[in-house]
Design an enzyme around this catalytic site. Sequence first.
Site, PDB file in Angstrom:
ATOM      1  N   GLY A 140      18.049  -1.781 -30.121  1.00 56.76           N
ATOM      2  CA  GLY A 140      17.991  -0.522 -30.697  1.00 56.76           C
ATOM      3  C   GLY A 140      20.598  -1.547 -30.889  1.00 56.76           C
ATOM      4  N   LYS A 183       0.541  -1.206  -0.065  1.00 58.45           N
ATOM      5  CA  LYS A 183      -0.238  -0.041  -0.217  1.00 58.45           C
ATOM      6  C   LYS A 183       0.606   1.184   0.336  1.00 58.45           C
ATOM      7  CE  LYS A 183      -0.850  -0.050   5.279  1.00 58.45           C
ATOM      8  NZ  LYS A 183      -1.547   0.128   6.393  1.00 58.45           N
ATOM      9  N   GLY A 225      18.180  -7.312 -32.782  1.00 60.94           N
ATOM     10  CA  GLY A 225      16.977  -7.733 -34.007  1.00 60.94           C
ATOM     11  C   GLY A 225      16.810  -6.740 -35.246  1.00 60.94           C
ATOM     12  N   ASP A 254      12.017 -15.831 -29.391  1.00 63.63           N
ATOM     13  CA  ASP A 254      11.025 -14.962 -29.870  1.00 63.63           C
ATOM     14  C   ASP A 254      10.923 -14.093 -29.432  1.00 63.63           C
ATOM     15  OD1 ASP A 254       9.154 -16.871 -31.435  1.00 63.63           O
ATOM     16  OD2 ASP A 254       8.473 -18.156 -29.228  1.00 63.63           O
TER      17      ASP A 254
END
Length: 403
Positions: free
Chosen positions: A330, A91, A352, A167
């Site tokens: 990147g 909390k 990637g 993936d």
Amino acid sequence: MAFVVATYRVEAARDSLEKIAEGIAIGLTVGSWTDLPATQQAEVASRCGSVEEIRVLEETSQGTLAEIKIGYPEENLTDSLASLLVTVFGKLSMDGNVRLQALEIPDSYRRRFPGPQFGAAGIRQLIGVERRPLIMSIFKSCNGQSLSELAHAFREQALGCVDYVKDDEIFFDESLAPSIERVRRYGEIAREVAEMTGQRTRYAVNLTGTLPELFEKAERLVEAGADALLLNVFAYGLDVLAALARNPNIKIPIFAHPAVSGAIYSSPRTGIAAPVLLGDLLRLAGADVVLYPSAYGSVTLDAETCRTLVERLRQPSDIHRSVLPGPAAGLHPGMVAQLYRDLQNECIMAAGGGIQGHPDGIAAGGRAFRQAIDAMEAGEQLEDAALRHRELARALQRWGVKA
């Protein structure tokens, strides 16, 4: 008695800091103190949090910036990371002006969690790479493609001699290419390509689905020959990762993806600091590889945060293996010198577009990364190595060199 000590960064009036600290210590452990009868106070005293330190950092236009350390009795906690998170920040996280900056976790509590099954050293032993940094290629187009199309893309990545292919984390729809079929088909391709290149590329399959089928699915993927599991930990929960790491039938590495975590760590005033979230907690829960936004690419953490995060993943421990850091987002071959300088060889570079976007194709993109890493291992400048390697030369022409 052992305590988990949490460090919070708060900004408030200086004369209110002691009251805030006491409110945290009591509110997150016994809930109330002064309202309890003396006999009940004695009964719960051992469960009450303690104010360990209040340290003023600086005066600001909004008040005083300070760090408050609170100790939480280990006996309040269970073998669930949910109990830890709710205790130290539940909390309190809704206060709007507090940030969980650090956690000191006693060894007695660390032993209650699995930690990495393989870790950095175990993954090296598993794939037979002793020294150099590892390379992981990322599928950048998955959704809407058939198994044959994806298999072709996997083959091209394997021909680039990368260590792993993973993936994309957004690949959930399996109607065209179920994960079990991907594992089997990619395994066949990996073995075929290894006969040509001498290197076996491994596949980290995105583990998706609903609970409790997720755990059954993980076991079926292992049985089908999966090399590693990719998990969106902060979407599924830390205890899901811990349950997978504890499962004796899942004897393959688990790669933790940081998706969703930016909503928790990105504010300097609220949330949980990235080294705690992506470092301490993921290592405790059992990640073997932690992917994180590097300080160099398209989505970044600042350099100091990255350094601290990597320290948390690698910190020597007799309890849990060190985790393999996976800088991502990147990256391209022109960044390898900087990555190597900052991380040395103990990392896995995840790319990637920096592989898929090579001017001469995906396989050339993977080879360019390998050539850049080999240059670093040999103490050679990237530009000099590019004189002998067309793939690296073309990559440096495309993206340049980041010094």
